[in-house]
Design an enzyme around this catalytic site. Sequence first.
Site, short mmCIF file in Angstrom:
data_model
loop_
_atom_site.label_atom_id
_atom_site.label_comp_id
_atom_site.label_asym_id
_atom_site.label_seq_id
_atom_site.Cartn_x
_atom_site.Cartn_y
_atom_site.Cartn_z
N LYS A 96 -12.41 -101.95 -48.12
CA LYS A 96 -11.84 -100.71 -48.64
C LYS A 96 -10.32 -100.79 -48.67
O LYS A 96 -9.67 -100.38 -49.64
CB LYS A 96 -12.30 -99.52 -47.78
CG LYS A 96 -13.76 -99.19 -47.94
CD LYS A 96 -14.24 -98.10 -46.99
CE LYS A 96 -15.74 -97.88 -47.18
NZ LYS A 96 -16.27 -96.77 -46.36
N GLN B 180 -15.15 -94.16 -40.51
CA GLN B 180 -16.27 -95.05 -40.83
C GLN B 180 -17.42 -94.82 -39.86
O GLN B 180 -17.20 -94.72 -38.64
CB GLN B 180 -15.79 -96.52 -40.78
CG GLN B 180 -16.81 -97.53 -41.27
CD GLN B 180 -17.03 -97.51 -42.78
OE1 GLN B 180 -16.24 -96.96 -43.54
NE2 GLN B 180 -18.12 -98.09 -43.22
N ASP C 41 -14.89 -88.86 -48.34
CA ASP C 41 -16.27 -89.30 -48.14
C ASP C 41 -17.26 -88.23 -48.59
O ASP C 41 -18.46 -88.52 -48.71
CB ASP C 41 -16.53 -89.58 -46.65
CG ASP C 41 -16.52 -91.06 -46.30
OD1 ASP C 41 -16.80 -91.87 -47.21
OD2 ASP C 41 -16.24 -91.39 -45.14
#
Length: 294
Positions: free
Chosen positions: A54, A98, A121
């Site tokens: 990412k 994450q 997200d």
Amino acid sequence: MIAKIIDGKLIAKKVKEEIKAEVAELIDDNNDTPHLVAIIVGEDAASQTYVASKEKAARNVGITSSVYRYPAETTEEELLNTIDFINNDDEVNGLIVQLPLPDHINVNKVIEHISPDKDVDGFHPINVGKMAIGQPSFISATPAGVMELLKRYKVETEGKHCVVLGRSNIVGSPLSILMSKKTNPGNATVTICHSKTHDLPSITKQADILICAIGSPEFVTADMIKKDAVVIDVGIHRVPADTEKGYKIVGDVNFDEVSRKASFITPVPGGVGPMTIAMLLKNTLLSFKKEFNQ
Ligand code: L34
């Protein structure tokens, strides 16, 4: 007949090129760039790989990227304090934590602590709620990536029977909602299957579009699908193998078998995974443009 491969790596590359062009324009206009922050807690090897990908992908499109790495023993309070700090930093447009997190940290508490305006997200209940009622919001990167693949490959979804295997908050549940919406792709008749479903194969065999997100390596076999079904494999598993790294990556679908019967199929790796990263960058750009601010 062998299925046509839905090339997630290729589509992700295209999406990233589009983002790169738009970011370059923004830099010309305002001399300002989007900024994505990722927080990672602990040493999970797969998570380390994904976050590194990412970070690299963000930089390649001109998005500033910072990663906060914390040891597994980090307390929930420390993590929440860091989130507060980043929420209040006007220079940051996107913040992700994450997953998975260590067991002593309450994941829901963490997600709810992220400002919905920076929640690229799309995990915050406000964004999930907006998605569910069809209001503009951040759509989680993996479901958004699946929808983008169906769109770019012009897979017809209207009136089709879409069976979603798995009901997770991150993949199965949002995809079942998105596929049922009055949109294109969408407008499908959706069935969700899970661990309590009776006679799973009898249902998966009815699927025109089968979305597999159950988290079980190579679970879906050829006898479970209808001929010419479109098969989307969201699973990603590292299984021991005689390779340099000591493992190979497989999905929820037995690709060798199923690709001989399906009309379209996403491979693993190179399918949905790269799209997750591309759509995260897209959300960061949308956040920078304040598309969904409260
Ligand atoms: N907060 N946690 C948060 N956001 C997310 O969007 C994720 N996810 C999932 C796990 N936890 C998360 C990801 O980033 C899964 N995921 C993810 C991201 C990238 C890839 C796979 C899963 C990916 O790049 N897959 C490559 C292979 C990578 C490898 O070599 O291991 C592929 O081609 O599928």
